[in-house]
Structure formats: structure tokens, C-alpha cells
Design a protein around this motif. Sequence first.
Motif, PDB file in Angstrom:
ATOM      1  N   UNK A 171      31.380  59.701 -41.932  1.00 54.48           N
ATOM      2  CA  UNK A 171      31.973  60.908 -42.514  1.00 54.48           C
ATOM      3  C   UNK A 171      30.945  61.637 -43.372  1.00 54.48           C
ATOM      4  N   UNK A 172      30.170  60.873 -44.171  1.00 51.23           N
ATOM      5  CA  UNK A 172      29.155  61.502 -45.014  1.00 51.23           C
ATOM      6  C   UNK A 172      28.008  62.077 -44.194  1.00 51.23           C
ATOM      7  N   UNK A 173      27.676  61.422 -43.085  1.00 50.84           N
ATOM      8  CA  UNK A 173      26.629  61.966 -42.197  1.00 50.84           C
ATOM      9  C   UNK A 173      27.078  63.296 -41.622  1.00 50.84           C
ATOM     10  N   UNK A 174      28.317  63.342 -41.129  1.00 47.01           N
ATOM     11  CA  UNK A 174      28.849  64.578 -40.550  1.00 47.01           C
ATOM     12  C   UNK A 174      28.849  65.704 -41.572  1.00 47.01           C
ATOM     13  N   UNK A 175      29.259  65.384 -42.794  1.00 47.16           N
ATOM     14  CA  UNK A 175      29.244  66.396 -43.844  1.00 47.16           C
ATOM     15  C   UNK A 175      27.843  66.857 -44.178  1.00 47.16           C
ATOM     16  N   UNK A 176      26.901  65.912 -44.246  1.00 51.67           N
ATOM     17  CA  UNK A 176      25.533  66.256 -44.635  1.00 51.67           C
ATOM     18  C   UNK A 176      24.839  67.162 -43.630  1.00 51.67           C
ATOM     19  N   UNK A 177      25.240  67.091 -42.374  1.00 52.23           N
ATOM     20  CA  UNK A 177      24.636  67.955 -41.345  1.00 52.23           C
ATOM     21  C   UNK A 177      24.978  69.414 -41.603  1.00 52.23           C
ATOM     22  N   UNK A 178      26.163  69.687 -42.157  1.00 54.33           N
ATOM     23  CA  UNK A 178      26.622  71.067 -42.346  1.00 54.33           C
ATOM     24  C   UNK A 178      26.598  71.543 -43.796  1.00 54.33           C
ATOM     25  N   UNK A 179      26.844  70.639 -44.752  1.00 56.32           N
ATOM     26  CA  UNK A 179      27.117  71.068 -46.122  1.00 56.32           C
ATOM     27  C   UNK A 179      25.942  71.744 -46.805  1.00 56.32           C
ATOM     28  N   UNK A 180      24.722  71.245 -46.598  1.00 57.03           N
ATOM     29  CA  UNK A 180      23.578  71.848 -47.276  1.00 57.03           C
ATOM     30  C   UNK A 180      23.406  73.302 -46.905  1.00 57.03           C
ATOM     31  N   UNK A 181      23.588  73.595 -45.632  1.00 56.71           N
ATOM     32  CA  UNK A 181      23.456  74.959 -45.146  1.00 56.71           C
ATOM     33  C   UNK A 181      24.509  75.881 -45.761  1.00 56.71           C
ATOM     34  N   UNK A 182      25.779  75.405 -45.760  1.00 58.11           N
ATOM     35  CA  UNK A 182      26.866  76.209 -46.338  1.00 58.11           C
ATOM     36  C   UNK A 182      26.622  76.432 -47.824  1.00 58.11           C
ATOM     37  N   UNK A 183      26.202  75.381 -48.525  1.00 60.85           N
ATOM     38  CA  UNK A 183      25.925  75.518 -49.955  1.00 60.85           C
ATOM     39  C   UNK A 183      24.815  76.531 -50.191  1.00 60.85           C
ATOM     40  N   UNK A 184      23.772  76.510 -49.348  1.00 60.14           N
ATOM     41  CA  UNK A 184      22.684  77.479 -49.496  1.00 60.14           C
ATOM     42  C   UNK A 184      23.176  78.911 -49.423  1.00 60.14           C
ATOM     43  N   UNK A 185      24.100  79.176 -48.504  1.00 64.07           N
ATOM     44  CA  UNK A 185      24.665  80.533 -48.382  1.00 64.07           C
ATOM     45  C   UNK A 185      25.350  80.931 -49.693  1.00 64.07           C
ATOM     46  N   UNK A 228      20.353  64.394 -53.336  1.00 62.60           N
ATOM     47  CA  UNK A 228      21.133  64.601 -52.118  1.00 62.60           C
ATOM     48  C   UNK A 228      22.622  64.552 -52.389  1.00 62.60           C
ATOM     49  N   UNK A 229      23.049  63.590 -53.214  1.00 58.72           N
ATOM     50  CA  UNK A 229      24.464  63.486 -53.559  1.00 58.72           C
ATOM     51  C   UNK A 229      24.950  64.690 -54.339  1.00 58.72           C
ATOM     52  N   UNK A 230      24.090  65.247 -55.198  1.00 56.37           N
ATOM     53  CA  UNK A 230      24.453  66.459 -55.938  1.00 56.37           C
ATOM     54  C   UNK A 230      24.713  67.612 -54.986  1.00 56.37           C
ATOM     55  N   UNK A 231      23.805  67.836 -54.030  1.00 57.57           N
ATOM     56  CA  UNK A 231      23.970  68.938 -53.078  1.00 57.57           C
ATOM     57  C   UNK A 231      25.169  68.712 -52.172  1.00 57.57           C
ATOM     58  N   UNK A 232      25.378  67.455 -51.746  1.00 60.19           N
ATOM     59  CA  UNK A 232      26.534  67.138 -50.907  1.00 60.19           C
ATOM     60  C   UNK A 232      27.832  67.413 -51.655  1.00 60.19           C
ATOM     61  N   UNK A 233      27.935  66.920 -52.887  1.00 59.47           N
ATOM     62  CA  UNK A 233      29.157  67.104 -53.674  1.00 59.47           C
ATOM     63  C   UNK A 233      29.348  68.555 -54.076  1.00 59.47           C
ATOM     64  N   UNK A 234      28.257  69.251 -54.388  1.00 58.32           N
ATOM     65  CA  UNK A 234      28.346  70.653 -54.772  1.00 58.32           C
ATOM     66  C   UNK A 234      28.901  71.485 -53.628  1.00 58.32           C
ATOM     67  N   UNK A 235      28.437  71.203 -52.417  1.00 58.65           N
ATOM     68  CA  UNK A 235      28.928  71.930 -51.254  1.00 58.65           C
ATOM     69  C   UNK A 235      30.365  71.538 -50.936  1.00 58.65           C
TER      70      UNK A 235
END
Length: 560
Positions: A484-498, A239-246
Motif C-alpha cells: 500500500x505504501x509503495x503504491x502511494x509513493x509512486x503517485x504521492x510525491x508528484x501530486x504533492x509537488x503540484x 520520505x515519510x514527511x513527503x508521503x504523509x504531507x501528500x
Amino acid sequence: MHFLDFLVLFGTLGFIVGYGVWKTKGNRNIEGYLLGDKSMKWGTIGLSVMATQASAITFISTPGQGYESGMGFVQNYFGLPIALIIVAFVFIPLYYKLNVYTAYEFLEKRFDQKTRLLGAFLFMVQRGLAAGITIYAPAIILSTILVWDLSWTILLVGILVIIYTVSGGTKAVSLTQKYQMAVILIGMVMAFFYILDYLSPFVSFTGALEIAGRLNKLNAVDFSLNFETRYTVWSGVLGGLFLALSYFGTDQSQVQRYLGGKNTTESKMGLMFNAILKIPMQFFILLTGVLIYVFYVFYQPPVHFNNASLETVKGAGKTIELNQIKSDHDDLIEKRKQSALDYRDALKKGDGNIQQVGDELIENAAAVDSKRDEMKTLISSVDGAIKTKDSDYVFLTFILNYLPHGLIGLLIAVIFSAAMSSTSSEINALASTTVVDFYKNIINTKASDKNYLNASKWLTVLWGGLAIAFAFMAHLSENLIEMVNILGSIFYGNILGIFLVAFFVKHVKGNAVFIAAIVSQITIFLLFLFTDIGYLWFNVIGCVMTILLSMLLQSMLKKQ
């Protein structure tokens, strides 16, 4: 606060703002304003990237997280070095090759305009809200602790940031962040050694760690596979990898930091600087919080760290109940202190009763925690709207009560500097995205360079004003660093997927990824609202779902 503290505080903030305005005056083109003329070296980039992520919330909330829950939060960052290596060697070369101002320009080149605008819009929603939290979080706590008016505290941070960000753009943000990080690191190191000095009459550094370890404050890794456990090695690495990658690869507030580098080598080295130092920095801040916990084993802590809540209880006519809980709490604190001293002595002598003495220490510490919970229950009974979680007030309470004048001012400046550094990056990136992806792309496509420059400055003012407005409307319910990390996690995975589809799944087109991203985002919202899944997993779920669904939709569209 003493006059000397105010002198240090406002002198530090005044120097940083003045320097940023003076060094970057005279930007005359859009590239200079948004990318700093691509002249920054790796050291400036590295510190700017670090300062952008290390908001005031980091230095207020993370020590409180260590105090309350121990070192486990560090697992949140285990995937970060891997993510930074991927960003450095996959994302950066592509961004430089395409010569883009924002990450979302790439999406139009790869897919279409609507996918670009979707990515930019998701970033603007998430980062716009985060900018408000970045201002509000330190403001609400500082105003409570220092008895300052909340409105003026919010305005102080917001207006100072707007002044130098509007004046100098990206270069001003990056240059000021160097000095902000210097102030932050000096202040934190000095606070750390003062804690050790206070502990020295009772225990050595290793002795303090022994006590913290016995009280389960040093458990930095958890290998359990429970998805509802918030921090584990697996959620941190995956999860941290995907969060940081995004965050580092697609969030314009970070992308803009390294797109201003002289070349790809400087940008890569700036990210490697963070890959090496980020986890040790977070470990150090959490350890500071753990040592504050040990400090309060030997020194009298308040029964509740947010004194404003206690005043509310008094005002509600609950003084007798309040005083009784305080009295019981003080008695339990003395018992905990004595059991800690007994444990220290047993360790020194190597007695056979170490286990028994250690168990007594755990039992007395649990009794103290239970009495603190009793106080929180009393606070809630008086006013259910009051947030009883007080860990965000721990570090500031220690600063104001136990550090010398001058250093208090410096550490308050640390918190303001961190708030300013993150907010400046955010409103600078929001203005860049609005100008490049919306204004220049669809509203005014043939304007002059000067027109775009002026639009960037006005939009910086607008986003700064909106961040201040969001700060006034903010209502926090979680520990701030987690929120702050919760707010980011709600959006970041989706953006990273794109972006990952854009990079690696060449046969998928714009329509498929656009629909997949919308469905994935709605799914993450539903999971957040109706399940107890640890939020770091949202990054993995959102990213994987966007990729797989876009591939499925593309195959269906191709058949049609």
C-alpha cells in the motif's frame, strides 16, 4: 471458529452498519452528503482520520512485519507528525477559505482546469487501486485461514461498506469509524495482554524484550545513508514527511475527513490528535508482532504460516520432503527454546557467559530461519506462482490457535472493521472527486443540487463495485502494508509537488506545472521498474522534480 465467535463477529459488524445508516439517514443536499454539513467535532475527525489510514492491512500485516523484521518499520512514520502540523496550519486554512469540496478544486483556482483534472485523475487511479487492495488483502488471508470462499469474503466487506456509505455519505463514514476504531483498539490491547500471559511461565515482559533485543528485533532506528535500505531514520523523516504531507494534505480520502469539521480549530485538533498518537499506535502494533515472535520461541510454531501452501506441497506428492523439513524444524525449535531459557537464566544470575549464551541463541534462531527458508524453496519448486512470504498470516494464526472463543470473533471483527473503515473513506472520496471535479465541472455544470446528490450516491455504488472488481483482480507480491505504501509513493510525491508549487511558487503557471507533473510521473514509474531505490525516496524525488522542472519550464516559456 465457534458459534460464539460468529455471533460476536456478525453482531459487531451489524451494529456498526446499522448505526451508520440510522444516524445519517435523510441527507438532502450535496454539502450534507459530501461534507457532513460541516458539523463534526475534533474527536470524530481525529478517529476518522486515524481509521482511514489504519486499514485491515495494518492489523494483519504490521504484526507480521514486526515478527519478521522487528521494529524498523516504525521509521516509516517519523515524518508524519511534522507533516500533520504543516497540513493543519497551511493547507486547512486555505481549503476553508476557498470553501472547496475537494482538494483539486483549489488547483483550478490557482492554475487551470487541466491541472485540476490531472491531480484528480492521479488520485483516482492510485486510490481506486488501493481500494481494491484494501478489500482483497484481508479477504485473501481470512479466506485462507478460516477456509471461507474468497469471493464471498470480498463481497461481504464490499457490500457492507456500500450500504452505509451510500446511505449517509461522509457523515456515515466518520461516525461509523469512531466505533470501528474502538473495536480495533480494544481487540489489539486484549491480544497484547494475552501474549504476555502466555509468556509469563517462561519470561517476564522485560525478559521477553531482552530476548527480542538479542535477536535484533528491537532495532527501531537505522542512521545509515544507504538509499537502497528500505527503512532508515532519513528515509522516514524525509520520505515519510513527503508521503504523509501528500496523503493528509492532497488525498481526498483524508481531506474530506477534516473538511467536514465545524471550523478550522476542530479540524486542526483532529489532525493534532493523530500527530500525537499515530507513531505510538504503530509502535504498539509492531511490538505486538515482536512479542509474538518471542511467544513462538517458547511455543511450537508452524514451519510455514500459510497452511494452504503446505497442503499444495502435500498434493504434489512431496509429503516425504515436507515431513523431513518439519521434523528438522521441530528439533531446531527445541534447541532455540532451550538456548532462550539459558539466556534468561544467565541474565537473572548475571553470569559472565551471557555473551556466549546469547550467541548460541542467535545461532539457533538463524538455523530455524534457514529451515523455514528451505520450506519456502520446496513450496516454490512445487508451484512457482505461490507467494512464499507468510508474515501476513502470523497474527491470524496466533489469534485462531491461542485466544479464547468470543475474543477470536472480536479480533476477526477488528480486521473486517478496519477493512470497512478504509474502504468506505476511499469510495466516498472517489465518488466526491468524480462528482465535483468531473461531473459537475465539465459534464453537467448547471444541474440541481438534488441531481448532484443522486449522482454522488450512484457513483459511490459504482466505485464500490469497481473496488470489489479490483479486489477480485488483485495479485499481491509484497508484504501487504508495504505494498500500500509503495503504491502511494509512486503517485504521492508528484501530486504533492503540484500543490506545493500552487502554494509557494507564485510565478509558475498551469502549463509549466502540468508538463512537469507528467514528466515527473513517468520518471517515477521508470525508477520503480528499473532501480532498487527504497520506495519512500520516490516521494521526495517526485515532489522535488515536479517543483524544479515546473520552475525551469516556466522560465523557458516566459522567454519564448
